[in-house]
Design a protein around this motif. Structure first.
Motif, mmCIF file in Angstrom:
data_model
loop_
_atom_site.group_PDB
_atom_site.id
_atom_site.type_symbol
_atom_site.label_atom_id
_atom_site.label_comp_id
_atom_site.label_asym_id
_atom_site.label_seq_id
_atom_site.Cartn_x
_atom_site.Cartn_y
_atom_site.Cartn_z
ATOM 1 N N SER A 408 42.129 -17.425 85.255
ATOM 2 C CA SER A 408 42.576 -17.597 83.879
ATOM 3 C C SER A 408 43.999 -17.085 83.684
ATOM 4 O O SER A 408 44.829 -17.749 83.044
ATOM 5 N N ILE A 409 44.317 -15.909 84.244
ATOM 6 C CA ILE A 409 45.654 -15.350 84.075
ATOM 7 C C ILE A 409 46.697 -16.222 84.762
ATOM 8 O O ILE A 409 47.778 -16.496 84.220
ATOM 9 N N LEU A 410 46.396 -16.678 85.972
ATOM 10 C CA LEU A 410 47.348 -17.519 86.702
ATOM 11 C C LEU A 410 47.643 -18.813 85.944
ATOM 12 O O LEU A 410 48.800 -19.251 85.853
ATOM 13 N N ILE A 411 46.610 -19.431 85.399
ATOM 14 C CA ILE A 411 46.802 -20.690 84.670
ATOM 15 C C ILE A 411 47.568 -20.461 83.382
ATOM 16 O O ILE A 411 48.517 -21.173 83.060
ATOM 17 N N ILE A 412 47.166 -19.450 82.629
ATOM 18 C CA ILE A 412 47.803 -19.200 81.330
ATOM 19 C C ILE A 412 49.277 -18.846 81.503
ATOM 20 O O ILE A 412 50.150 -19.388 80.812
ATOM 21 N N VAL A 413 49.582 -17.946 82.433
ATOM 22 C CA VAL A 413 50.975 -17.545 82.640
ATOM 23 C C VAL A 413 51.791 -18.709 83.184
ATOM 24 O O VAL A 413 52.911 -18.965 82.733
ATOM 25 N N GLY A 414 51.226 -19.448 84.141
ATOM 26 C CA GLY A 414 51.955 -20.573 84.713
ATOM 27 C C GLY A 414 52.267 -21.647 83.692
ATOM 28 O O GLY A 414 53.406 -22.129 83.597
ATOM 29 N N VAL A 415 51.271 -22.020 82.892
ATOM 30 C CA VAL A 415 51.487 -23.053 81.866
ATOM 31 C C VAL A 415 52.436 -22.546 80.793
ATOM 32 O O VAL A 415 53.302 -23.286 80.310
ATOM 33 N N GLY A 416 52.272 -21.277 80.398
ATOM 34 C CA GLY A 416 53.160 -20.729 79.370
ATOM 35 C C GLY A 416 54.613 -20.721 79.804
ATOM 36 O O GLY A 416 55.508 -21.118 79.050
ATOM 37 N N LEU A 417 54.877 -20.281 81.041
ATOM 38 C CA LEU A 417 56.252 -20.254 81.544
ATOM 39 C C LEU A 417 56.835 -21.660 81.631
ATOM 40 O O LEU A 417 57.997 -21.887 81.261
#
Length: 437
Positions: A408-417
């Motif tokens: 979840s953290i990897l997806i959220i941070v990646g998409v947000g950036l």
């Protein structure tokens, strides 16, 4: 990031794109709460309340669907069929020469591969929808729930086919909504919908930790989880932005009376070149033996061993296997997604070279050497991030769907950036003052 969004809302055309994206997100979230025909909604809610502490094998898929999977709604499958189809097509591109030739054709070839991805998505949606309906009918979806066998009261063929068709149609609608965001909104549509699905589960998961906490009525555990989440986000942002820049120099060439080249640039090799794909691969592969054991009857020795070692997240065998699979798939995905020989040939074709390295095969060997060196810390980082839910499970009794888990953290941070970068690039295109200074 906040300044980028505020400036985007002040720009008329970007404001329309942002509002359009928000509208699609609202429609998507409404669809995740509309139950499909043939399901007893009250019994589903009763079993969901009992399953909050342990969602078992379906936890990852339920998280990526925004909680719609266990609710058995129209968008129960979410975007998982599209993600799976995209990964399969990307892997087949390396194996099948026809797909590799289409990839090199540019926009026309990419459009053809996208069409193949849509067809494969529909096939996977039918397959996954049939599996979900079968598990709901037999009561396997909610093990331990007294009402699990009464989720689908009418188990006739007509009702079963109708449920599968509705869920498949819901997947088609989700895919269409994602493409609308990509064409008329901001960012990659599928990534945005994935971001929203994961973010939607955060409040409920955090409040569950607070309710289950024992220190200061649960607020101590709640604060510790928030603090751990902030530290993890900062760590993931730092590593996701890290890259090894390989300098490239282009020699000057005279074509007619004009001089071309003579510029210097670099090849950015990210530390986490594989992204979140190894974590998804490893999780999916570990689910297979546990799923087989779940459907198998009896109390055989192999079933007991799997349930004890590969179905429990806090078992040493599960932790070791999960970590090793992530490291393996990180190297595997980087090997098939980045071709040093192809990059070296393109550089040689256009007169580019790495200072101190001869063009051609020595360049490919150097790129392969650097890529292997930076993939090691990237793969170890992915493995450690993915094990955070396990450490939380052992540390203070969180459930398997720990809100700040690795995936979840990897997806959220990646998409947000990526979304913020796209907004800033579009703002830069509309603000020519910066180019004139």
């Amino acid at each position: 990031m906040l300044s980028a969004f505020s400036r985007a809302f002040k720009t008329p055309d970007l404001r329309k794109k942002l509002l359009f994206t928000l509208g699609i997100i609202v429609i998507y979230r409404i669809g995740t709460h509309v139950p499909i025909p043939g399901v007893n909604y009250e019994n589903v809610q009763f079993c969901v309340d009992q399953a909050k502490s342990s969602q078992g094998l379906f936890g990852l898929v339920n998280m990526l669907s925004g909680g719609a999977l266990l609710q058995i709604t129209v968008f129960a499958l979410g975007i998982m069929p599209y993600i799976t189809a995209s990964i399969i097509l990307q892997l087949l591109t390396v194996v099948i020469p026809r797909l590799e030739a289409l990839k090199k054709e540019g926009q026309a070839g990419t459009a053809k591969i996208t069409q193949y991805t849509r067809y494969l998505t529909m096939a996977l949606a039918v397959l996954q929808g049939t599996g979900l309906v079968a598990t709901a009918r037999t009561g396997t979806l909610f093990q331990g729930c007294s009402m699990a066998g009464e989720i689908v009261p009418d188990q006739s063929i007509f009702v079963t086919v109708t449920m599968v068709i509705v869920m498949t149609a819901g997947t088609a609608v989700v895919m269409w909504l994602g493409e609308l965001i990509t064409d008329r909104g901001i960012g990659n549509g599928m990534s945005i919908l994935m971001f929203i699905s994961i973010a939607a589960t955060f409040p409920g998961a955090l409040w569950t930790i607070k309710e289950q906490g024992k220190l200061a009525d649960g607020w101590i555990e709640f604060g510790v989880v928030i603090l751990v989440g902030l530290v993890m986000v900062a760590l993931v942002v730092f590593v996701e932005q890290a890259q090894r820049r390989i300098p490239v120099q282009y020699a000057k060439r005279m074509i007619g009376r004009r001089s071309y080249g003579g510029t210097s640039t670099y090849i950015p090799l990210k530390v986490n070149q594989a992204g979140v794909i190894p974590v998804i691969f490893a999780s999916s592969l570990l689910y297979i033996p546990a799923l087989v054991a779940q459907f198998a009857g009896g109390t055989s020795g192999w079933k007991t061993w799997i349930e004890r070692n590969l179905a429990e997240m806090d078992s040493p065998m599960y932790i070791t296997t999960y970590f090793l699979l992530i490291v393996f798939f990180a190297f595997f995905y980087v090997a098939i997604s980045f071709n040093p020989e192809e990059v070296a040939d393109n550089m040689k074709k256009y007169g580019g070279f790495i200072p101190g390295i001869r063009a051609g095969r020595p360049t490919a060997e150097y790129l392969s050497y650097v890529l292997n060196r930076i993939t090691w810390p990237g793969s170890l980082y992915l493995g450690l991030i993915a094990l955070v839910p396990t450490m939380a499970l052992a540390g203070f009794g969180a459930n398997q769907n720990f809100p700040f888990g690795g995936t979840s953290i990897l997806i959220i941070v990646g998409v947000g950036l990526e979304t913020v970068k796209q907004i800033e690039s579009q703002l830069q295109q509309r603000n020519y003052e910066g180019f004139l200074r």
